[in-house]
Design a protein around this motif. Structure first.
Motif, PDB file in Angstrom:
ATOM      1  N   VAL A 295       0.839  -1.196   0.000  1.00 34.27           N
ATOM      2  CA  VAL A 295       0.000   0.000   0.000  1.00 34.27           C
ATOM      3  C   VAL A 295       0.877   1.249   0.000  1.00 34.27           C
ATOM      4  O   VAL A 295       1.783   1.383   0.824  1.00 34.27           O
ATOM      5  N   ILE A 296       0.588   2.163  -0.926  1.00 33.69           N
ATOM      6  CA  ILE A 296       1.274   3.455  -0.986  1.00 33.69           C
ATOM      7  C   ILE A 296       0.215   4.538  -0.846  1.00 33.69           C
ATOM      8  O   ILE A 296      -0.688   4.649  -1.676  1.00 33.69           O
ATOM      9  N   GLU A 297       0.309   5.324   0.210  1.00 35.33           N
ATOM     10  CA  GLU A 297      -0.667   6.379   0.487  1.00 35.33           C
ATOM     11  C   GLU A 297      -0.221   7.694  -0.164  1.00 35.33           C
ATOM     12  O   GLU A 297       0.937   8.102  -0.020  1.00 35.33           O
ATOM     13  N   VAL A 298      -1.139   8.340  -0.872  1.00 36.10           N
ATOM     14  CA  VAL A 298      -0.861   9.648  -1.457  1.00 36.10           C
ATOM     15  C   VAL A 298      -2.045  10.564  -1.175  1.00 36.10           C
ATOM     16  O   VAL A 298      -3.090  10.121  -0.683  1.00 36.10           O
ATOM     17  N   GLU A 299      -1.887  11.830  -1.519  1.00 34.77           N
ATOM     18  CA  GLU A 299      -2.991  12.769  -1.334  1.00 34.77           C
ATOM     19  C   GLU A 299      -3.378  13.441  -2.641  1.00 34.77           C
ATOM     20  O   GLU A 299      -4.522  13.393  -3.057  1.00 34.77           O
ATOM     21  N   SER A 300      -2.431  14.056  -3.312  1.00 36.32           N
ATOM     22  CA  SER A 300      -2.741  14.828  -4.512  1.00 36.32           C
ATOM     23  C   SER A 300      -2.524  14.014  -5.782  1.00 36.32           C
ATOM     24  O   SER A 300      -1.907  12.942  -5.773  1.00 36.32           O
ATOM     25  N   ALA A 301      -2.996  14.555  -6.909  1.00 34.43           N
ATOM     26  CA  ALA A 301      -2.801  13.900  -8.202  1.00 34.43           C
ATOM     27  C   ALA A 301      -1.317  13.816  -8.552  1.00 34.43           C
ATOM     28  O   ALA A 301      -0.860  12.810  -9.099  1.00 34.43           O
ATOM     29  N   GLN A 302      -0.568  14.862  -8.255  1.00 32.52           N
ATOM     30  CA  GLN A 302       0.863  14.846  -8.551  1.00 32.52           C
ATOM     31  C   GLN A 302       1.578  13.760  -7.744  1.00 32.52           C
ATOM     32  O   GLN A 302       2.450  13.057  -8.263  1.00 32.52           O
ATOM     33  N   GLN A 303       1.194  13.610  -6.481  1.00 34.35           N
ATOM     34  CA  GLN A 303       1.786  12.561  -5.655  1.00 34.35           C
ATOM     35  C   GLN A 303       1.430  11.178  -6.199  1.00 34.35           C
ATOM     36  O   GLN A 303       2.261  10.260  -6.199  1.00 34.35           O
ATOM     37  N   MET A 304       0.185  11.019  -6.678  1.00 39.07           N
ATOM     38  CA  MET A 304      -0.213   9.727  -7.248  1.00 39.07           C
ATOM     39  C   MET A 304       0.570   9.455  -8.523  1.00 39.07           C
ATOM     40  O   MET A 304       1.023   8.321  -8.748  1.00 39.07           O
ATOM     41  N   TYR A 305       0.748  10.461  -9.353  1.00 38.68           N
ATOM     42  CA  TYR A 305       1.535  10.308 -10.583  1.00 38.68           C
ATOM     43  C   TYR A 305       2.963   9.855 -10.248  1.00 38.68           C
ATOM     44  O   TYR A 305       3.484   8.907 -10.840  1.00 38.68           O
ATOM     45  N   ASP A 306       3.573  10.534  -9.285  1.00 37.91           N
ATOM     46  CA  ASP A 306       4.951  10.189  -8.902  1.00 37.91           C
ATOM     47  C   ASP A 306       5.028   8.759  -8.368  1.00 37.91           C
ATOM     48  O   ASP A 306       5.969   8.012  -8.673  1.00 37.91           O
ATOM     49  N   ALA A 307       4.024   8.366  -7.561  1.00 31.21           N
ATOM     50  CA  ALA A 307       4.018   7.017  -6.992  1.00 31.21           C
ATOM     51  C   ALA A 307       3.861   5.971  -8.090  1.00 31.21           C
ATOM     52  O   ALA A 307       4.545   4.938  -8.090  1.00 31.21           O
ATOM     53  N   VAL A 308       2.969   6.223  -9.036  1.00 25.73           N
ATOM     54  CA  VAL A 308       2.752   5.283 -10.134  1.00 25.73           C
ATOM     55  C   VAL A 308       4.031   5.120 -10.953  1.00 25.73           C
ATOM     56  O   VAL A 308       4.450   3.998 -11.273  1.00 25.73           O
ATOM     57  N   MET A 309       4.665   6.226 -11.293  1.00 20.47           N
ATOM     58  CA  MET A 309       5.892   6.150 -12.091  1.00 20.47           C
ATOM     59  C   MET A 309       6.979   5.372 -11.343  1.00 20.47           C
ATOM     60  O   MET A 309       7.773   4.645 -11.947  1.00 20.47           O
TER      61      MET A 309
END
Length: 402
Positions: free
Chosen positions: A247-261
């Motif tokens: 599990v990787i927790e994020v908040e913003s769209a940019q954080q989700m993008y960075d996590a996915v990459m």
């Protein structure tokens, strides 16, 4: 996920974290596993054989030179009837003996004699964990094919803080489930995004949507149950996080993008998150105050398009990319256009008009858009939709994913 019919040989090392082994036994048995416990002499200084035996429902094995058992080659038999050998806690001393190939007591002899996969859960003082000798031993053990869960950062019994704290029992159980997973997706790594994103306006306000994250969570669980190694990137969702996945927790769209990459490459990407299309271009660093007769002016900027970026990658693109489309009108037309625009393989579309009760609800009614056209699925609980989608993904990976 169930561990019914699985046998775990649990070797309990001599450290204060041995108390967690009691809960670990209980958690494993809750899931249907049987547990054969082995205790080192040092472990008996922290937990009693009686407690371990009572929870395991089996005799505790302690002695290498047990005449009755050794007449039947007991330690060899013990080492080979298990589906998995788990060492928890794996102390610095025990890891050193394992790395050196010692067989000086029952625990180390079992580890030398086994042809069963071995997993360790290290636990020790932070200085011991960081010591070059321990790190060399760890490298040797992982090189030998031994899997490792933990250790975590945390407070130590000695009063220090840092890495060395044994993984929690449920974390170890999840690792055991992954190690013993079976199904059509074993060996496949699958990324699932889920939940909403929150785009800050100021420190107390944000832009969001009504996504609960329930469908993404159900998909992660269904893929896990088919044996997949699932990495789950989630925004601040309402539902509990799935067990047995990363599990990787994020908040913003940019954080989700960075996590996915950062998670790529994967075999499949399932992008179920309801990512905000826009963010406030310049979020305020302090709370925006209400002013009489004046309304704040918010300038928006477009967020990174995660689905399109992954779908249009060259080298490193997942073999199957699944997007989601939450629509309120002309669902099939809009979803079909989205699939073409983003260049993903499938789109899972649904009607989230307020009168459907789907957004944030317990059921879903989806349309699978693929190169073959639009396939309407009947309304069903989100868990059932997830299982159906996971099965289709498994089928697709067996042939042409497109």
């Amino acid at each position: 996920m169930t561990l019914a019919g699985k046998r775990i040989l649990l070797i309990i090392g001599g450290g204060i974290a041995a108390y967690k082994s009691l809960d670990l036994i209980r958690r494993l048995r809750e899931r249907g596993a049987s547990v054969s416990p082995v205790m080192t002499r040092a472990a008996e200084q922290f937990v009693t054989p009686l407690s371990v035996s009572a929870l395991a429902g089996e005799e505790v094995h302690r002695d290498l030179f047990d005449l009755t058992k050794e007449a039947e080659m007991g330690h060899i038999q013990l080492s080979r009837v298990a589906d998995l050998v788990v060492v928890a806690p794996a102390t610095a001393d025990l890891m050193a003996k394992m790395a050196a190939g010692q067989a000086s007591d029952l625990a180390t002899t079992l580890l030398m004699a086994t042809d069963t996969p071995v997993m360790i859960a290290p636990a020790m003082n932070v200085r011991m964990w960081d010591h070059p000798a321990t790190q060399r031993n760890l490298s040797t053990l992982t090189g030998d094919g031994i899997s490792v869960v933990g250790p975590n950062d945390g407070d130590m019994a000695c009063g220090e803080y840092g890495p060395g704290r044994m993984a929690e029992p449920l974390e170890i159980v999840a690792a055991v489930e992954r190690a013993l997973a079976s199904g059509p997706l074993v060996g496949r790594r699958i990324l699932v995004t889920s939940g909403p994103t929150h785009e800050p306006i100021d420190p107390v306000r944000y832009i969001a949507n009504r996504s609960s994250g329930a469908q993404g969570t159900a998909i992660a669980q269904a893929l896990r149950d088919l044996g997949a190694d699932v990495v789950f990137v989630t925004g601040p969702a309402d539902v509990a996080r799935p067990e047995g996945v990363e599990v990787i927790e994020v908040e913003s769209a940019q954080q989700m993008y960075d996590a996915v990459m950062g998670c790529l490459p994967v075999d499949v990407g399932v992008f179920a998150a309801a990512v905000a299309d826009w963010r406030v271009k310049s979020a305020s660093g302090s709370k925006i105050k209400k002013q009489a007769g004046a309304l704040p002016v918010l300038e928006f900027a477009e967020n990174p398009d995660i689905l399109a970026t992954v779908s249009q990658m060259g080298e490193g693109r997942p073999g199957l990319v699944v997007g989601f489309a939450a629509e309120t009108d002309d669902v099939v037309a809009h979803a079909t256009a989205k699939r073409a625009r983003k260049r993903c393989d499938w789109i899972v579309a649904n009607d989230v008009s307020p009168d459907t009760g789907i957004m944030g609800g317990s059921e879903n009614s989806v349309i699978l858009i693929s190169a073959a056209g639009a396939e309407h699925w009947p309304r069903a609980p989100k868990q059932e939709v997830a299982r159906k989608l996971a099965a289709r993904i498994a089928d697709a990976l067996g042939g042409d994913a497109r």
